[in-house]
Write a protein that holds these residues in place. Structure first.
Motif, PDB file in Angstrom:
ATOM      1  N   ASN A 106      67.987  72.358  54.835  1.00 51.00           N
ATOM      2  CA  ASN A 106      69.518  73.152  54.164  1.00 51.00           C
ATOM      3  C   ASN A 106      70.435  72.538  53.544  1.00 51.00           C
ATOM      4  N   ARG A 107      70.298  71.050  54.066  1.00 48.49           N
ATOM      5  CA  ARG A 107      71.454  70.110  53.157  1.00 48.49           C
ATOM      6  C   ARG A 107      70.822  69.559  51.787  1.00 48.49           C
ATOM      7  N   GLY A 108      69.764  69.931  51.402  1.00 47.50           N
ATOM      8  CA  GLY A 108      69.010  69.550  50.238  1.00 47.50           C
ATOM      9  C   GLY A 108      68.086  68.568  50.183  1.00 47.50           C
ATOM     10  N   GLU A 109      67.741  67.796  51.432  1.00 46.71           N
ATOM     11  CA  GLU A 109      66.825  66.730  51.580  1.00 46.71           C
ATOM     12  C   GLU A 109      65.538  67.371  51.452  1.00 46.71           C
ATOM     13  N   THR A 110      64.687  66.647  50.904  1.00 44.37           N
ATOM     14  CA  THR A 110      63.183  66.842  50.720  1.00 44.37           C
ATOM     15  C   THR A 110      62.396  65.697  51.207  1.00 44.37           C
ATOM     16  N   ILE A 111      61.033  66.175  51.717  1.00 44.91           N
ATOM     17  CA  ILE A 111      59.962  65.487  51.851  1.00 44.91           C
ATOM     18  C   ILE A 111      58.808  65.968  51.458  1.00 44.91           C
ATOM     19  N   HIS A 112      58.056  65.180  50.758  1.00 39.46           N
ATOM     20  CA  HIS A 112      56.591  65.468  49.978  1.00 39.46           C
ATOM     21  C   HIS A 112      55.630  64.565  50.562  1.00 39.46           C
ATOM     22  N   LEU A 113      54.610  65.317  51.119  1.00 43.57           N
ATOM     23  CA  LEU A 113      53.526  64.809  51.612  1.00 43.57           C
ATOM     24  C   LEU A 113      52.170  65.111  50.905  1.00 43.57           C
ATOM     25  N   GLU A 114      51.250  64.159  50.570  1.00 41.97           N
ATOM     26  CA  GLU A 114      50.131  64.924  49.984  1.00 41.97           C
ATOM     27  C   GLU A 114      48.784  64.109  50.818  1.00 41.97           C
ATOM     28  N   HIS A 115      47.629  64.718  50.856  1.00 43.90           N
ATOM     29  CA  HIS A 115      46.741  64.471  51.930  1.00 43.90           C
ATOM     30  C   HIS A 115      45.315  64.900  51.306  1.00 43.90           C
ATOM     31  N   LEU A 116      44.515  63.943  51.243  1.00 43.68           N
ATOM     32  CA  LEU A 116      43.097  64.408  50.729  1.00 43.68           C
ATOM     33  C   LEU A 116      42.142  64.356  52.078  1.00 43.68           C
ATOM     34  N   THR A 117      41.623  65.385  52.520  1.00 38.54           N
ATOM     35  CA  THR A 117      41.362  65.835  53.930  1.00 38.54           C
ATOM     36  C   THR A 117      39.873  64.848  53.754  1.00 38.54           C
ATOM     37  N   THR A 118      39.346  64.390  55.209  1.00 33.07           N
ATOM     38  CA  THR A 118      38.197  63.583  55.421  1.00 33.07           C
ATOM     39  C   THR A 118      37.430  64.247  56.048  1.00 33.07           C
ATOM     40  N   SER A 119      37.826  65.275  56.648  1.00 31.34           N
ATOM     41  CA  SER A 119      37.192  66.229  57.794  1.00 31.34           C
ATOM     42  C   SER A 119      37.458  67.575  57.392  1.00 31.34           C
ATOM     43  N   GLU A 120      36.726  68.446  58.052  1.00 29.30           N
ATOM     44  CA  GLU A 120      36.996  69.917  57.895  1.00 29.30           C
ATOM     45  C   GLU A 120      38.137  70.447  58.335  1.00 29.30           C
ATOM     46  N   ALA A 121      38.849  69.781  59.126  1.00 30.69           N
ATOM     47  CA  ALA A 121      40.174  70.481  59.678  1.00 30.69           C
ATOM     48  C   ALA A 121      41.171  69.196  59.884  1.00 30.69           C
ATOM     49  N   VAL A 122      42.364  69.470  59.999  1.00 31.74           N
ATOM     50  CA  VAL A 122      43.637  68.526  60.029  1.00 31.74           C
ATOM     51  C   VAL A 122      44.826  69.015  60.777  1.00 31.74           C
ATOM     52  N   ILE A 123      45.254  68.356  61.501  1.00 34.37           N
ATOM     53  CA  ILE A 123      46.569  68.572  62.322  1.00 34.37           C
ATOM     54  C   ILE A 123      47.838  68.003  61.368  1.00 34.37           C
ATOM     55  N   LEU A 124      48.636  68.828  61.359  1.00 33.34           N
ATOM     56  CA  LEU A 124      50.083  68.554  60.611  1.00 33.34           C
ATOM     57  C   LEU A 124      50.906  68.497  61.770  1.00 33.34           C
ATOM     58  N   ALA A 125      51.448  67.332  62.152  1.00 32.22           N
ATOM     59  CA  ALA A 125      52.420  66.978  62.898  1.00 32.22           C
ATOM     60  C   ALA A 125      53.852  67.162  62.320  1.00 32.22           C
ATOM     61  N   ILE A 126      54.847  67.909  62.532  1.00 36.79           N
ATOM     62  CA  ILE A 126      56.024  68.216  61.948  1.00 36.79           C
ATOM     63  C   ILE A 126      57.433  67.643  62.967  1.00 36.79           C
ATOM     64  N   SER A 127      58.174  66.872  62.268  1.00 40.69           N
ATOM     65  CA  SER A 127      59.331  66.316  63.013  1.00 40.69           C
ATOM     66  C   SER A 127      60.403  66.315  62.228  1.00 40.69           C
ATOM     67  N   PRO A 128      61.526  66.850  63.098  1.00 39.10           N
ATOM     68  CA  PRO A 128      62.912  66.731  62.358  1.00 39.10           C
ATOM     69  C   PRO A 128      63.627  65.611  62.349  1.00 39.10           C
ATOM     70  N   ASN A 129      62.917  64.413  62.819  1.00 38.18           N
ATOM     71  CA  ASN A 129      63.331  63.165  62.952  1.00 38.18           C
ATOM     72  C   ASN A 129      63.418  62.507  61.384  1.00 38.18           C
ATOM     73  N   ASP A 130      62.461  63.099  60.391  1.00 39.11           N
ATOM     74  CA  ASP A 130      62.721  62.550  59.112  1.00 39.11           C
ATOM     75  C   ASP A 130      63.671  62.984  58.185  1.00 39.11           C
ATOM     76  N   PHE A 131      64.786  63.916  59.057  1.00 35.90           N
ATOM     77  CA  PHE A 131      66.001  64.242  58.455  1.00 35.90           C
ATOM     78  C   PHE A 131      67.015  63.775  58.884  1.00 35.90           C
ATOM     79  N   ASP A 132      68.211  63.865  58.236  1.00 41.48           N
ATOM     80  CA  ASP A 132      69.529  63.447  58.818  1.00 41.48           C
ATOM     81  C   ASP A 132      69.703  64.154  60.039  1.00 41.48           C
ATOM     82  N   THR A 133      70.493  63.719  61.029  1.00 37.10           N
ATOM     83  CA  THR A 133      70.895  64.474  62.269  1.00 37.10           C
ATOM     84  C   THR A 133      71.631  65.688  62.119  1.00 37.10           C
ATOM     85  N   GLU A 134      72.449  65.725  61.031  1.00 35.63           N
ATOM     86  CA  GLU A 134      73.273  66.637  60.702  1.00 35.63           C
ATOM     87  C   GLU A 134      72.420  68.095  60.336  1.00 35.63           C
TER      88      GLU A 134
END
Length: 321
Positions: A149-177
């Motif tokens: 909401n404060r304008g920070e952006t994170i972009h991930l790209e991934h080429l799958t090597t198996s049929e299914a993946v797990i996306l782990a999402i963490s707010p620690n990648d953003f500022d604490t505010e």
């Protein structure tokens, strides 16, 4: 000889993983069916079909049960392969098409798809993570855009090597505010969905649980209310000539947790904990398996907010005295 793959990829194991066999002969004959693990090329089991012209073979009893499936330990947003396996059957020199299985416990439909029981709007605190099971197919390009909401952006790209993946999402990648952020997922240019996360303040009395949901995805939720630990002891008493004595004692360490009043969709998702085959509790930054001892959960079906309470057994010990 014809071998037909009857079950689609990602068919839940409990529904059976089926192949059809047609000997293309009017004379019954014995057929030796070999079940092959594609990751190793090894024959993991065989079935002998006596006096057969045509048959259906179910390989589900012989395939892997994905016991390594557990909540993510990552403290940053990451993408990793989900547990999957591929199998085929062989009769003589005739081989079937491969079939792919994974951790899902429901029919997937058309891939790519996100497998989850929770609504798109969720809550998360710093030092917590969420995870999404994504069925995409091998060799597919996933794009994940996270916008705070404060304008920070994170972009991930991934080429799958198996049929299914797990996306782990963490707010620690953003500022604490940061108060909230959106996670949008694309696969090969197709938008799979957008999750909205509200970042909440940590609560000292909170308990974070993870569990395998009805559809096979691992879901996580923080119960903000935790009651004091309880210790129970179940003793078997015998009477002897020397008096009354305890012969056996079963000791349990219990806690009770409760949610706030939540929307019906959230309550419906966390109610699946009661019937989950595996439930974990996060303690000291690590997940430990626990047992839910609440026999049933009740909630209303009229769209009104509701709350759930659970009793959890942290450990039990049986001692013969």
């Amino acid at each position: 000889m014809k071998i037909n793959k009857l079950s689609k990829d990602f068919t839940p194991i409990h529904k059976g993983v089926l192949f059809g066999i047609d000997s293309e002969s009017e004379v019954p004959t014995d057929l030796l069916v070999e079940i092959i693990d594609m990751s190793t090329g090894e024959v993991i089991a065989t079935q002998l079909l006596h006096s057969t012209i045509s048959a259906t073979v179910n390989i589900a009893p012989y395939v892997a049960r994905m016991n390594e499936y557990a909540p993510s330990q990552h403290q940053q947003t990451t993408i990793k392969s989900a547990p999957t396996a591929s199998y085929k059957i062989r009769i003589g020199n005739i081989e079937s098409e491969d079939v792919v299985i994974s951790v899902n416990r429901c029919e997937i439909g058309d891939a790519p798809a996100i497998v989850t029981s929770f609504p798109d709007s969720r809550q998360i605190a710093h030092d917590e993570n969420d995870e999404l099971l994504i069925v995409a197919g091998k060799g597919k390009r996933l794009l994940v855009d996270m916008v705070a909401n404060r304008g920070e952006t994170i972009h991930l790209e991934h080429l799958t090597t198996s049929e299914a993946v797990i996306l782990a999402i963490s707010p620690n990648d953003f500022d604490t505010e940061v108060d909230s952020f959106d996670v949008t997922i694309h696969c090969e240019g197709v938008q799979l969905g957008t999750m909205h996360y509200t970042v909440t303040s940590p609560v000292k009395t909170a308990t974070r649980l993870a569990w395998i949901s009805d559809n096979g995805a691992i879901e996580q939720f923080t119960f903000p209310i935790s009651h004091g630990a309880k210790r129970s002891a179940d003793k078997q008493i015998i009477a002897t000539s020397n008096g009354v004595m305890a012969s056996q004692c079963l000791t349990k360490q219990l806690i009770s947790v409760g949610s706030r009043y939540e929307p019906q969709a959230t309550i419906k998702a966390i109610a699946q904990i009661a019937s989950s085959p595996k439930v974990w509790l996060k303690q000291g930054g690590h997940w430990q398996l626990v047992e839910i001892i609440t026999p049933h959960l009740e909630y209303n079906l009229f769209g009104k907010p509701n709350r759930l309470c659970l009793d959890i057994c942290l450990w039990q010990k049986e001692v013969s005295l």
